[in-house]
Motif scaffolding. Structure first.
Motif, short mmCIF file in Angstrom:
data_model
loop_
_atom_site.label_atom_id
_atom_site.label_comp_id
_atom_site.label_asym_id
_atom_site.label_seq_id
_atom_site.Cartn_x
_atom_site.Cartn_y
_atom_site.Cartn_z
N TYR A 179 45.92 26.29 -8.88
CA TYR A 179 44.73 25.49 -8.67
C TYR A 179 44.18 25.10 -10.09
CZ TYR A 179 45.48 28.98 -5.08
OH TYR A 179 45.63 29.34 -3.85
N ALA A 180 45.24 24.87 -11.08
CA ALA A 180 44.63 23.87 -12.37
C ALA A 180 43.85 22.53 -12.11
CB ALA A 180 45.45 24.89 -13.56
N ASP A 225 41.63 21.99 -10.33
CA ASP A 225 40.32 22.71 -10.77
C ASP A 225 40.06 22.11 -12.42
OD1 ASP A 225 37.80 24.12 -11.41
OD2 ASP A 225 37.88 25.43 -10.21
N GLN A 258 39.94 26.21 -14.31
CA GLN A 258 40.50 26.75 -14.19
C GLN A 258 42.58 26.89 -14.96
OE1 GLN A 258 42.20 29.06 -10.27
NE2 GLN A 258 39.83 27.55 -9.01
N SER A 259 42.20 25.94 -15.88
CA SER A 259 42.83 25.98 -16.93
C SER A 259 42.03 26.11 -18.27
CB SER A 259 43.40 23.45 -17.20
OG SER A 259 44.07 24.02 -18.25
N ASN A 273 48.60 28.84 -13.60
CA ASN A 273 47.29 28.67 -12.68
C ASN A 273 47.78 27.32 -11.63
OD1 ASN A 273 46.01 29.07 -10.70
ND2 ASN A 273 44.13 29.09 -12.33
#
Length: 440
Positions: A200-201, A204, A207-208, A198
């Motif tokens: 976006y991790a 953010d 999101q991980s 992902n």
């Protein structure tokens, strides 16, 4: 043998006395400059680093290609390692050895990270290596490696699946029951690759999945797999050969650090970005140490990456109001190899294509490009013997209006690199990512 370091009255005195001019289009002047450089550290060097001031500079890439070719022919080098994914690089090595894919187009995407396979000069390098290896007169075949961690790909950090699979396949090839036992414990914990990757991790932590129960369990299983390989080193190495054993152990260690990286992605901390950068560079250094060990009986290694990764001092990156500092791969390598690691930093005067104008008067780039060219090598003596007050007063030139990944020389560069390779100018490589206009 140590040589007395001369003392220079001024930086101009240093440049006038030490600069060795060459042209990339003149093989004789190039060979003379490289031979002079290679004579200074002696035969103890195992790893030579060459930095680039920014990714995609055609002049830096051409310099790398000519340098590697000459090092192979005249100085006993057997491999090159690029700032590209360590696991993906295996496919390129298969290609240059005459195995695996039949054409460069088949390795262009899967064999490189960061879209580096599209760079024209990278194709030139790989095809030259393939042709060299195809010649029966060359007993020592060249090897290609990536040494970057699988954490900085365009689509996000990699899933640990690929690196763990290499180790599991290795163990299964020698002890099927043991390999299957570890596989049955590890594979159910891997989940979907898309969840690990992902993108976006990075911005953010929520999101991980790096701190999920499954990820935590996978870290434990990976440690157990490393222990299995280490405990059985005499047996496994004897049955597979030392090269395959070291490769399996390195891929498992890569999985350990990749899982640590994913765990850090999931944390909320003021130090989060600096630690992520530090983990990446530590993995780079470990990969290069492994590569040197693999090549020790065959030849020496040239490593090529952005200047900031290969210098000996702390790396710094300004992002908005935040300044991040971490130990780059070069500092790690200096601690591991000492004088067996030598590094060349690079710089450029002008690059119109990337928005780099004439260097301001008094900057290091301005002083160096005033010397005979169109390219030159100069030893830094790591700042020893140079006028300290003049170094401290050096201004830093302006950056690029189009390439945010351009890093200028600073006064610290004289201590961080053994040599500087300075080009008058460079164009931008065909195949490089689009350059964007910026306000400053």
């Amino acid at each position: 043998m140590t040589h007395a370091i001369p003392t220079y009255a001024t930086l101009d005195d240093w440049i006038a006395r030490e600069t060795c001019a060459f042209s990339l289009d003149d093989p004789q002047s190039f060979a003379t400059a490289i031979d002079q450089m290679m004579a200074s550290p002696g035969e103890q060097v195992e790893l030579l680093g060459l930095g680039e001031a920014f990714h995609g500079g055609a002049g830096f890439l051409t310099l790398r290609n000519r340098l590697f070719q000459y090092l192979v022919q005249a100085h006993g080098y057997s491999s090159i390692a690029l700032e590209s994914s360590f696991p993906q690089g295996c496919l390129v090595n298969e290609y240059i050895s005459g195995r695996g894919p039949a054409s460069y187009e088949e390795v262009q995407q899967r064999g490189f990270s960061h879209n580096f396979g599209k760079l024209e000069e990278n194709q030139e390098l790989v095809e030259w290596m393939r042709q060299y290896n195809a010649d029966p007169a060359h007993a020592v075949k060249l090897r290609f490696y990536g040494f970057d961690s699988p954490t900085d790909n365009i689509d996000g950090a990699d899933s640990p699946r690929q690196v763990l699979r290499v180790a599991l396949d290795y163990l299964s090839s020698i002890d099927k029951a043991s390999g299957q036992r570890y596989r049955s414990r590890i594979e159910p914990l891997l989940g979907q690759d898309a969840a690990w990757q992902n993108p976006y991790a990075l911005i953010d932590p929520a999101q991980s999945i790096g701190l999920s129960p499954e990820a935590a369990a996978l870290r434990i299983e990976t440690e157990d797999l490393i222990s299995e390989l280490l405990i059985r080193r005499p047996e496994l190495g004897a049955r597979s050969g030392p090269d395959r054993y070291r490769e399996a152990l390195q891929f498992t260690s890569e999985a350990r650090q990749l899982l640590n990286y994913h765990a850090e992605l999931a944390r909320t901390s003021d130090e989060r970005i600096a630690r992520l950068l530090g983990i990446r560079d530590a993995m780079m250094a470990d990969n290069l140490a492994y590569i040197v060990a693999q090549e020790r009986e065959r030849g020496k290694v040239l490593a090529f990456a952005q200047n900031a990764h290969l210098g000996r001092g702390k790396a710094r990156m300004q992002f908005g109001a935040d300044l991040y500092e971490w130990w780059p791969a070069g500092a790690q390598l200096n601690a591991m190899f000492g004088p067996r690691y030598v590094v060349i930093g690079s710089a450029v005067g002008v690059s119109e294509a990337t928005g780099i104008g004439q260097p301001e008067t008094g900057t290091l780039e301005s002083l160096l490009t005033a010397a005979p060219g169109p390219a030159r090598l100069i030893p830094t003596h790591r700042g020893q013997g140079l006028p300290a007050s003049e170094i401290a007063a050096l201004p830093t030139r302006s950056g690029s209006t189009k390439h945010p990944g351009y890093f200028t020389l600073t006064s610290d560069s004289l201590a961080e690199f053994d040599w500087l390779a300075v080009l008058d100018a460079t164009t931008y490589s065909r195949g490089g990512p689009p350059l964007l206009e910026r306000d400053s």
